[in-house]
Scaffold this motif. Structure first.
Motif, short mmCIF file in Angstrom:
data_model
loop_
_atom_site.label_atom_id
_atom_site.label_comp_id
_atom_site.label_asym_id
_atom_site.label_seq_id
_atom_site.Cartn_x
_atom_site.Cartn_y
_atom_site.Cartn_z
N GLU A 246 70.50 60.52 43.15
CA GLU A 246 69.29 59.61 42.57
C GLU A 246 68.78 58.71 43.57
O GLU A 246 67.76 58.11 43.39
N CYS A 247 69.31 58.63 44.90
CA CYS A 247 68.81 57.96 46.06
C CYS A 247 67.52 58.49 46.32
O CYS A 247 67.20 59.61 46.59
N LYS A 248 66.52 57.47 46.76
CA LYS A 248 65.39 57.78 47.27
C LYS A 248 65.37 58.65 48.55
O LYS A 248 64.50 59.43 48.91
N PHE A 249 66.26 58.11 49.47
CA PHE A 249 66.30 58.46 50.59
C PHE A 249 67.75 59.35 50.91
O PHE A 249 68.81 59.10 50.48
N THR A 250 67.63 60.47 51.45
CA THR A 250 68.56 61.41 51.55
C THR A 250 69.76 60.86 52.74
O THR A 250 70.64 61.18 52.95
N SER A 251 69.10 59.86 53.51
CA SER A 251 70.18 59.10 54.54
C SER A 251 70.61 57.61 53.94
O SER A 251 70.86 57.04 54.67
N CYS A 252 70.52 57.56 52.67
CA CYS A 252 70.66 56.42 52.04
C CYS A 252 72.23 55.86 52.09
O CYS A 252 73.19 56.86 52.27
N LEU A 253 72.47 54.85 52.78
CA LEU A 253 73.74 54.24 53.11
C LEU A 253 74.24 53.39 51.99
O LEU A 253 75.22 52.80 51.97
N LYS A 256 71.30 48.45 51.50
CA LYS A 256 69.99 47.66 51.58
C LYS A 256 68.70 48.20 50.90
O LYS A 256 67.88 47.95 50.85
N GLU A 257 68.92 49.71 51.01
CA GLU A 257 68.01 50.34 50.73
C GLU A 257 67.50 50.39 49.26
O GLU A 257 68.25 50.28 48.14
N PRO A 258 66.23 50.57 49.03
CA PRO A 258 65.74 50.48 47.50
C PRO A 258 65.76 51.66 46.56
O PRO A 258 66.24 52.73 47.34
N GLN A 259 65.98 51.64 45.41
CA GLN A 259 65.99 53.09 44.53
C GLN A 259 67.08 53.80 45.02
O GLN A 259 67.18 54.88 45.26
#
Length: 292
Positions: A246-253, A256-259
């Motif tokens: 469900e993360c907006k970014f595939t590189s989400c750590l 601090k990333e949104p969504q």
């Protein structure tokens, strides 16, 4: 040449279990030249130098299915991670480190919370719930409650198991009570530091009545995470897998990333806060290691 498995190594001598019995062997010098050291758990080919004295030389190490460096052991099926519910108090961040190292080596995992005779269930049930919800097999034991050891015996059956955990949690005492002919040295927890005294001095494969083998290992309390990048870490938290979709970014750590699906899962209680905190701590550690 004969074939066997190294079950103990002390002072440059390796003790190999084979169809013809136990042989004491040295390793060929070529291993040192090739920067390769035999490990407990290795399947090897060896030449017999003295049949009566059961002495020989290791000629070749068969390919390893997996290996751990601390403890140094190869070809393991599972890790049984032992923590006490008290004395010493459990450090869940340290427990998560043990789990990540086992996940990294693709080992099956059993979490054993020991010394349950020292606390009522309601005071440690929350820990059982955290790791059961992740999907880990969780068992509880006490050397003073013989029936509680049945689950541990079942977990050890027909497998090569590493019993790991910090000093003082009762690993050696548990194994001594699981099987009567195991006589491992035990130590008490220091009242001053609440840390156990190191009692196990070498790594050894111990045969079990349940047709398995167990490795008793030195206790230790500091495990360095060795990853090539931050994204790697997420893979070793099984409960992160689905929410991360469900993360907006595939590189989400998941920091601090949104969504972020992980942060949302933490906020609604699907992922425990302690596990998420462990993840953030390790993320920072990986970044710090990369600077050197």
């Amino acid at each position: 040449m004969r074939e066997g498995r190294i079950i103990k190594g002390i002072g440059g001598f390796y003790y190999i279990d084979s169809e013809e019995g136990l042989f004491e062997c040295k390793a060929r010098g070529i291993f040192r030249k090739n920067n390769l050291t035999p490990m407990v758990g290795d399947y090897v080919f060896f030449t017999v130098l003295d049949v009566e004295e059961k002495k020989g030389v290791i000629e070749e190490i068969k390919p390893r299915r997996n290996m751990l460096f601390r403890p140094p052991v190869a070809n393991v099926d599972q890790v049984i991670v032992v923590f006490a519910v008290t004395q010493p108090d459990p450090n869940l961040s340290l427990l998560d480190r043990f789990l990540i190292l086992a996940e990294k080596e693709d080992l099956d995992i059993v979490i054993c919370f020991n010394k349950i005779d020292l606390l009522p269930l309601e005071e440690y049930q929350w820990m059982l719930d955290i790791y059961s919800r992740v999907g880990y097999k969780v068992i509880t034991t006490s050397k003073d409650h013989p029936i509680s050891l049945d689950d541990l015996r079942q977990a050890l059956a027909e497998r090569v198991s590493v019993v790991a955990g910090p000093s003082g949690v009762g690993k050696s005492s548990l194994l001594n009570h699981v099987q009567s002919n195991i006589h491992l040295q035990t130590g008490e927890v220091s009242n001053k530091t609440e840390r156990g005294k190191h009692t196990t001095r070498h790594v050894e494969l111990i045969p079990l009545d349940q047709k398995g083998w167990v490795v008793d290992t030195p206790g230790f309390s500091n495990l360095r995470m060795d990853f090539t990048g931050e994204l790697q870490l997420t893979h070793y938290f099984p409960e992160f897998l689905k929410p991360s979709e469900e993360c907006k970014f595939t590189s989400c750590l998941h920091e601090k990333e949104p969504q972020c699906g992980i942060k949302e899962a933490v906020s609604i209680g699907e992922i425990s806060e302690s596990r998420y905190e462990s993840y953030l701590q390790l993320l920072e550690e990986i970044r710090g290691n990369r600077k050197y």
